[in-house]
Design an enzyme around this catalytic site. Structure first.
Site, PDB file in Angstrom:
ATOM      1  N   GLU A  44       9.896   8.268  26.574  1.00  0.00           N
ATOM      2  CA  GLU A  44       9.041   8.311  25.389  1.00  0.00           C
ATOM      3  C   GLU A  44       7.629   7.842  25.738  1.00  0.00           C
ATOM      4  OE1 GLU A  44       9.182   6.385  20.850  1.00  0.00           O
ATOM      5  OE2 GLU A  44      10.559   5.695  22.402  1.00  0.00           O
ATOM      6  N   LYS A 127       8.337  13.063  16.738  1.00  0.00           N
ATOM      7  CA  LYS A 127       9.419  12.140  16.380  1.00  0.00           C
ATOM      8  C   LYS A 127       9.617  12.082  14.866  1.00  0.00           C
ATOM      9  CE  LYS A 127      10.733   7.331  17.530  1.00  0.00           C
ATOM     10  NZ  LYS A 127      10.241   6.136  18.265  1.00  0.00           N
ATOM     11  N   CYS A 163      13.923   8.809  20.882  1.00  0.00           N
ATOM     12  CA  CYS A 163      14.366   7.434  20.642  1.00  0.00           C
ATOM     13  C   CYS A 163      15.039   7.202  19.294  1.00  0.00           C
ATOM     14  CB  CYS A 163      13.199   6.476  20.844  1.00  0.00           C
ATOM     15  SG  CYS A 163      13.748   4.775  21.210  1.00  0.00           S
TER      16      CYS A 163
END
Length: 586
Positions: A44, A127, A163
């Site tokens: 990430e 994300k 994540c």
């Protein structure tokens, strides 16, 4: 059934070093290609490092990240690596920062992933789930993505996630099932805390069941200020079976062949599934061929004991803080006690003895055995050992000021702090402070004295764990046929600040085996007085301990940063007002 050779690049980026991080991607992509990989993954925000915090608000920084991404795609092609699809995290934006006057709803900075292939950016993903708890403030920085990107790679539909998307049910993984993908890639900047590796595998298995797909989970390693990342990258199949798992706390290339179902859905542009759109893209069906011969098996690294895990975390956190901030060496006070002994051993493990200076700072109250223990540790570890008696300096103060009691005790601690900082200024060392979490919790330290320093490796380590770590480190040395670094007498003797005749920690504090469980419940578990008493703790001791914790907030606010290893470290994890009249005892 198609087979993809995956390469999970578990590496250590540095926040803000965009060029250096891009070079890391190029170097590790070369390693992946040499291993016959057909798809490579990086962590990430790989290009910028993680977390970038308020750098997000600098439009120049965002622009540099975006430019570096396209330059990286071209450089990979120029390196002869353009045929290998590479997934890399980066910082993007599709609007002004959310804090600016010209902010637009639904637009702003993005925590993003990009798939690079053939010298170009062929797909991006923003994300979706943004964590806003503990050390995370992503709602402050980023705007949530509303589309799941699915890329067809080698005849397999592959979903891109980042994540926190893994840590919450629903969202991208549920949509991935709807999209019929065979593989979900999840790139991470997931900080370490004790036993988090025990949580990850069951979590990845749950998401594999939710998506009905295999999952490739890659995590970064290394230290970033208070945070340390442990890697622990892994691959599971759609049934939740663990296929491969990387070691913790080291850079590692995890290469594994994964059998995957062929794509079934038509490759159309966009579709809708629940809360997210599905956006599809395609990479050439012609991927770098996997080498003929043996199947690539990444292996499964078994987790280590708690003490070994924590020790590695503290070593990596300290090493990266020192090296990334370009300090040549460190200096600390060696009292002969357990805390400074553990910090010295950690520093030697992290940096080598030639970069560690230990200073004995005896006063008239320093016992002979403490002086001898400090010297013995220096001999065992090989660090640069010096002796700087403080009594003449203390006497000079007392000849010019009328002080008594605690003021004299604190004066001694502050003289020691002045000496360490003087050595830092003169020789360039970073001063390490050695106060453990139990002492920080109850304020058992002298502000601008023993609390002085630029970094505290044991800031998040309870006193009882300090002893366990010391015993483990010595036992580990014996197992390897080496000299245990910590003198047994430092471990066995009653803890004392030695600032007055016969002084012991137990004069001011409950015994640590009584104190620490109360502190763990109050600090880490947010238990109030009633909950602590119901857990079996003595009400009078609970009241006494909670008062000490509550009134020491101003000291903690000024303490040095230190490596986070628990679920709730002092600092960004636990944010309480200094001016605060609420008390648990009413």
């Amino acid at each position: 059934m198609p087979t993809l050779r995956l390469a999970l690049c578990q590496v250590d980026p540095t926040v803000g070093d965009i060029a250096g991080n891009a070079d890391l991607v190029r170097a590790w992509t070369r390693k992946a290609a040499d291993a016959g990989a057909q798809l490579a993954l990086f962590p990430e925000l790989m290009l910028t490092g993680y977390p970038v915090e308020d750098l997000v608000f600098r439009r120049s920084f965002v622009a540099a990240s975006r430019a570096a991404l396209h330059r990286l795609a071209a450089d990979l092609a120029a390196d002869g690596l353009g045929d290998l699809p590479v997934l890399v995290g980066y910082l993007d934006a599709d609007g002004p920062p959310q804090v600016s006057a010209d902010a637009e709803p639904g637009r702003g900075a993005r925590n993003a992933a990009a798939l690079l292939h053939g010298g170009a950016v062929v797909a991006t993903y923003f994300k979706h789930h943004l964590p806003n708890y503990g050390v995370f403030d992503e709602d402050r920085y980023f705007v949530s993505g509303d589309a799941l990107t699915v890329v067809r790679i080698g005849g397999v539909d592959v979903a891109l996630t980042i994540c926190e998307d893994l840590w919450q049910a629903g969202g991208p993984f549920a949509v991935a099932r709807h999209a019929g993908v065979g593989l979900v890639l999840n790139i991470n900047g997931s900080p370490y805390e004790l036993n988090k590796d025990d949580i990850r595998l069951p979590l990845v298995r749950r998401r594999a069941a939710e998506a009905g797909a295999a999952i490739a989970y890659v995590n970064m390693v290394g230290g970033q200020d208070e945070l340390v990342y442990d890697g622990d990258s892994m691959i599971v199949d759609a049934t939740g079976t663990l296929l491969a798992r990387a070691p913790q706390f080291v850079e590692h290339l995890l290469v594994h062949d994964v059998d995957l179902p062929p794509a079934k859905e038509p490759l159309d542009g966009e579709a809708r599934a629940d809360e997210m759109r599905i956006v599809r893209a395609k990479v050439s069906d012609i991927l770098p061929p996997a080498p003929l011969g043996e199947v690539a098996v990444g292996g499964i690294i078994e987790p280590v004991a708690d003490e070994a895990e924590v020790w590695q975390a503290l070593v990596v956190g300290l090493r990266d803080y020192v090296n990334k901030n370009r300090f040549p060496s460190v200096v600390l006070g060696l009292s002969g006690g357990i805390d400074s002994a553990v910090v010295a051993a950690l520093a030697v493990d992290a940096l080598g003895p030639d970069r560690v200076v230990g200073v004995s700072l005896p006063s008239q109250h320093s016992s002979e055995h403490s002086r001898a223990d400090a010297e013995e540790l220096a001999k065992r570890t090989g660090l640069d050992f010096r002796i700087e008696p403080i009594q003449p300096m203390v006497d000079t103060f007392l000849a010019n000021m009328s002080l008594s009691g605690v003021a004299v005790e604190n004066l001694q601690a502050r003289v020691r702090g002045v000496i360490l900082m003087a050595l830092s200024n003169q020789e360039g060392h970073l001063v390490l402070t050695t106060g453990n979490k139990s002492e920080l919790a109850v304020g058992y330290s002298t502000l601008y004295g023993d609390s002085v320093g630029g970094y505290n490796p044991v800031k998040d380590v309870w006193k009882t764990l300090i002893w366990r770590l010391a015993k483990w480190r010595n036992a580990d040395a014996e197992r390897r046929g080496e000299t245990p670094p910590i003198p047994e007498s430092s471990i066995g003797k009653p803890p004392s600040a030695e600032l007055s005749p016969g002084q012991l920690d137990s004069d001011s504090l409950p015994e640590y085996d009584v104190l620490d469980p109360i502190l763990i419940g109050y600090v880490d578990g947010d238990l109030g007085r009633e909950g602590l008493v119901a857990s079996g703790h003595d009400p009078a001791i609970v009241d006494r301990v909670l008062r000490m914790v509550d009134t020491a907030e101003y000291k903690r606010r000024q303490s040095a940063p230190g490596t986070k290893i628990s679920i709730k470290a002092f600092g960004r994890d636990r944010r309480l007002p200094i001016t605060n009249r609420w008390r648990e005892d009413g």
